[in-house]
Design a protein around this motif. Structure first.
Motif, PDB file in Angstrom:
ATOM      1  N   ARG A 297       0.930  -0.999   0.100  1.00  0.00           N
ATOM      2  CA  ARG A 297      -0.219  -0.227   0.333  1.00  0.00           C
ATOM      3  C   ARG A 297       0.767   1.480  -0.086  1.00  0.00           C
ATOM      4  N   TRP A 298       0.979   1.973  -1.219  1.00  0.00           N
ATOM      5  CA  TRP A 298       1.134   3.360  -1.211  1.00  0.00           C
ATOM      6  C   TRP A 298       1.249   4.517  -0.494  1.00  0.00           C
ATOM      7  N   VAL A 299       2.615   4.884   0.853  1.00  0.00           N
ATOM      8  CA  VAL A 299       1.564   5.627   1.570  1.00  0.00           C
ATOM      9  C   VAL A 299       2.779   6.943   1.383  1.00  0.00           C
ATOM     10  N   ALA A 300       2.765   7.524   0.554  1.00  0.00           N
ATOM     11  CA  ALA A 300       3.965   7.976   0.255  1.00  0.00           C
ATOM     12  C   ALA A 300       4.769   9.330   0.968  1.00  0.00           C
ATOM     13  N   ASN A 301       5.563   7.891   1.843  1.00  0.00           N
ATOM     14  CA  ASN A 301       6.318   7.834   2.528  1.00  0.00           C
ATOM     15  C   ASN A 301       6.048   8.681   4.695  1.00  0.00           C
ATOM     16  N   LEU A 302       4.865   8.924   4.472  1.00  0.00           N
ATOM     17  CA  LEU A 302       3.416   9.295   5.321  1.00  0.00           C
ATOM     18  C   LEU A 302       3.768   7.938   6.519  1.00  0.00           C
ATOM     19  N   ARG A 303       4.189   8.442   7.670  1.00  0.00           N
ATOM     20  CA  ARG A 303       3.583   8.095   8.869  1.00  0.00           C
ATOM     21  C   ARG A 303       2.459   7.566   9.565  1.00  0.00           C
ATOM     22  N   GLY A 304       2.152   6.448  10.010  1.00  0.00           N
ATOM     23  CA  GLY A 304       1.033   5.992  10.773  1.00  0.00           C
ATOM     24  C   GLY A 304       0.150   6.032   9.752  1.00  0.00           C
ATOM     25  N   THR A 305      -1.002   6.212  10.327  1.00  0.00           N
ATOM     26  CA  THR A 305      -2.098   4.897   9.614  1.00  0.00           C
ATOM     27  C   THR A 305      -3.823   6.023  10.179  1.00  0.00           C
ATOM     28  N   LYS A 306      -4.761   5.948   9.455  1.00  0.00           N
ATOM     29  CA  LYS A 306      -6.403   6.091  10.430  1.00  0.00           C
ATOM     30  C   LYS A 306      -5.877   5.552  11.819  1.00  0.00           C
ATOM     31  N   THR A 307      -6.464   7.182  12.669  1.00  0.00           N
ATOM     32  CA  THR A 307      -6.692   6.895  13.750  1.00  0.00           C
ATOM     33  C   THR A 307      -5.064   6.905  14.366  1.00  0.00           C
ATOM     34  N   SER A 308      -4.056   7.310  13.485  1.00  0.00           N
ATOM     35  CA  SER A 308      -3.104   7.768  13.779  1.00  0.00           C
ATOM     36  C   SER A 308      -3.097   9.633  14.020  1.00  0.00           C
ATOM     37  N   VAL A 309      -2.696  10.352  15.059  1.00  0.00           N
ATOM     38  CA  VAL A 309      -2.067  11.805  15.139  1.00  0.00           C
ATOM     39  C   VAL A 309      -0.927  12.244  14.297  1.00  0.00           C
ATOM     40  N   TYR A 310       0.238  10.713  13.502  1.00  0.00           N
ATOM     41  CA  TYR A 310       0.709  10.861  12.887  1.00  0.00           C
ATOM     42  C   TYR A 310       0.517  11.190  11.469  1.00  0.00           C
ATOM     43  N   ASP A 311       1.294  11.876  10.572  1.00  0.00           N
ATOM     44  CA  ASP A 311       0.543  12.489   9.380  1.00  0.00           C
ATOM     45  C   ASP A 311      -0.756  11.979   8.239  1.00  0.00           C
ATOM     46  N   ASN A 312       0.267  10.544   8.363  1.00  0.00           N
ATOM     47  CA  ASN A 312      -0.395  10.215   7.442  1.00  0.00           C
ATOM     48  C   ASN A 312      -2.484   9.434   7.786  1.00  0.00           C
ATOM     49  N   GLY A 313      -1.978   9.976   9.670  1.00  0.00           N
ATOM     50  CA  GLY A 313      -3.262   9.919   9.610  1.00  0.00           C
ATOM     51  C   GLY A 313      -5.031  10.941   9.723  1.00  0.00           C
ATOM     52  N   ILE A 314      -3.956  11.583   8.919  1.00  0.00           N
ATOM     53  CA  ILE A 314      -4.264  12.997   9.225  1.00  0.00           C
ATOM     54  C   ILE A 314      -4.035  14.268   7.990  1.00  0.00           C
ATOM     55  N   ARG A 315      -3.176  13.350   6.923  1.00  0.00           N
ATOM     56  CA  ARG A 315      -3.261  14.056   5.899  1.00  0.00           C
ATOM     57  C   ARG A 315      -3.685  13.893   5.477  1.00  0.00           C
TER      58      ARG A 315
END
Length: 595
Positions: A297-315
């Protein structure tokens, strides 16, 4: 000269003629105003991450129709939401932080938005707009929290947080689903995303001289990953994990329907006078087993997932177009948030903010149009964890354009009680600070290097938390109304109950209650549950009333007839007790029968 007064009939005709001229003039002015105001189309996907866009470097997925919105307008590359569904939706619809609205989570009482909130649909509707929602609501299924209670004149939605969840109906599917059309359950033919899109198009093309607000909130690509095989097969052939193939197939379906609706706007000749927005509600769903996505799953080098306050959860992806107002191919790296959408739309539609309404968001219109200076320093606060009560310092983030402070938690959904002093000390000692401009992957923790920045951002968070939670506590948890003329028959599901043993699934021993406000009357209360494993007793308790009915082995339903309920507020508790173990029902129908 004849000075005799006009006969009454002639005088009446003269008055009517003057009135008609006035009405026609007012009508003409109204039509002119409506023609000048833009239509608004907001499209939001569900669990589509920033990396789930072709132009964001995804090596598998193509999203040409979604990206075309940005090509013809603007893309905000740093647009932020909350880490899960309901909070983002509450913030988008109200322009306010979700905690203020009563929404702190996604199930039970955590997702019920306070009925005192003024939504974008209510404000635009009171200013001459037609308003419609198609897809996912997820802010309460019963009066007074339904979409039609909160300003949407047309509503085609599924219940709860997703099709197939505990909100019901049982065994509902993405294919040929049962949906709620203006609060009436109806079975539809086809795939859910296609059904919602077609309904939105029918709404948009209605000709009545009024501008429209259309909110197309698809439930894709949320679990369960049900998608037509022809959509997923191309990604299976790439050798992707099955869940990724299904997810990308669902996003392909979204992109196709975005293209369909954009084409319809052009056919109708209204694309130049329609603001089109596309975004997602939060980042990609994790594997449930750990805080990571499925391999591939490509995440554009962002950290985290849904439910996370890291950027991959909120960006999230964000594209907007308004021909003649937003220059094509505009790229904006300044921060925008879901609470900015309402104030931006109000400014674009030349509608004043209602008196007394406190908004947290700010208008982005001048930024989109390229007319204003770059926005000054702003701070966006995010927090999410389990349970109906927010606890200070637990799983939060404070984000500015350059820096981001995080209170990390490995299992935010496990935070159900206030932290102990040792736990709190540990949290405050392990705060993380990132330079998100230079380190968008959030890998280099600068907290020890810049303690002064940590202290400053923590102080901003504390002020924010005290402010929003004070407002939420003053309002209390929104109650479900029973016995009203607006909804004389109410279905209460495990999705909306609360209590320390309340879970939204089907676990043995699951037990909760519903916070309700009742009108005095006579009711029929029907409990639905799995076949009883042995003889037992069904119980109904409310404000001092306690009624019991024997239950036979194998029985699936119990009906309490002629139940007299008083006016008031309280916790409605129903359960089946076999031997010593009380178990909650799957759902309860509460119907007022005294007219």
């Amino acid at each position: 000269m004849n000075n005799r007064p006009l006969p009454f009939s002639a005088l009446l005709l003269l008055v009517l003629a003057i009135a008609l001229v006035g009405i026609e003039e007012l009508s003409a002015q109204s039509n002119k105003l409506n023609a000048a105001r833009p239509n608004v189309l907001i499209m939001m996907s569900d669990d589509q991450g920033y990396g789930d866009i072709g132009s964001h470097g995804n090596p598998y997925l193509k999203t040409p129709n979604i990206e075309s919105i940005g090509a013809q307008g603007a893309e905000m590359t740093h647009f932020f939401t909350y880490p899960s569904c309901s909070p983002t939706r509450a913030g988008l619809l109200t322009g306010r932080y979700p905690f203020r609205t009563g929404v702190v989570g996604v199930t039970q009482v955590e997702h019920l938005m306070n009925t005192s909130e003024r939504t974008i649909a209510e404000i635009l509707g009171s200013n001459g707009y037609r308003t419609g929602i198609f897809g996912k609501w997820h802010l309460g299924d019963n009066h007074p929290m339904r979409p039609t209670d909160q300003g949407f004149q047309e509503a085609l939605v599924h219940k709860g947080g997703g099709i197939g969840q505990a909100a019901g109906p049982a065994d509902n599917s993405y294919f040929d689903p049962v949906l709620e059309h203006n609060n009436v359950s109806k079975k539809y033919k086809g795939y859910c995303d296609d059904i919602f899109t077609d309904a939105a198009i029918d709404f948009i093309q209605k000709k009545d001289g009024k501008p429209f607000l259309a909110y197309l909130a698809t439930n894709l690509p949320h679990f369960p990953l049900d998608v037509p095989d022809y959509r997923a097969d191309p990604y299976r052939k790439m050798g992707l994990h099955e869940d990724n193939a299904r997810t990308y197939g669902m996003i392909d379906n979204i992109d196709s329907n975005v293209g369909k609706i954009l084409t319809k706007l052009k056919e109708l000749g209204i694309e130049k006078n329609t603001i089109v927005i596309f975004l997602s509600d939060n980042g990609p769903r994790d594997r449930r087993t750990k805080n990571d996505v499925y391999p591939g799953r490509w995440v554009a080098n962002l950290r985290g997932t849904k439910t996370s306050v890291y950027d991959n959860g909120i960006r999230v992806p964000f594209f907007v177009r308004w021909p003649g107002h937003i220059p094509p191919s505009t790229k904006l790296d300044q921060m925008g948030t879901m609470i900015d959408i309402l104030p931006t739309v109000l400014e674009a539609c030349n509608i004043s903010k209602p008196n007394g309404l406190k908004l947290d968001g700010k208008s982005l219109l001048s930024l989109w149009e390229g007319k204003g200076e770059k926005q000054g320093e702003r701070t966006f606060f995010t927090q999410l964890h389990g349970g109906p009560t927010p606890f200070e310092y637990m799983h939060f983030a404070v984000r500015t354009q350059k820096y981001k402070l995080i209170g990390p938690q490995d299992n935010p959904h496990g935070i159900l009680c206030p932290p102990s002093d040792p736990e709190l000390s540990k949290v405050l000692a392990t705060l993380e600070l990132y330079d998100v401009e230079g380190d968008p992957s959030e890998r280099v923790n600068l907290a020890k290097k810049h303690p002064e920045i940590v202290t400053e951002l923590l102080s901003r968070y504390e002020d924010w938390f005290h402010d929003v939670t004070q407002e939420r506590e003053a309002k209390g948890v929104q109650r479900i109304f029973i016995g009203t003329k607006a909804q004389p028959s109410v279905s209460l599901s495990r999705f909306d109950w609360g209590g320390n043993r309340a879970l939204s699934g089907t676990q043995i021993g699951n037990l909760g209650h519903w916070r309700v406000q009742s009108e005095a009357g006579t009711y029929r209360v029907t409990l639905h549950f799995d076949p009883a494993s042995a003889e037992g007793v069904a119980h109904l308790k409310y404000n001092g009333e306690h009624i019991q009915i024997p239950v036979s082995k194998g029985q699936r339903k119990v009906v309490f007839n002629e139940v007299k309920l008083p006016a008031g507020t309280g916790n409605l508790l129903t359960y089946l007790k076999i031997q010593r173990l009380p178990m909650g029902p799957e759902y309860v129908d509460v119907e007022r029968i005294d007219g």
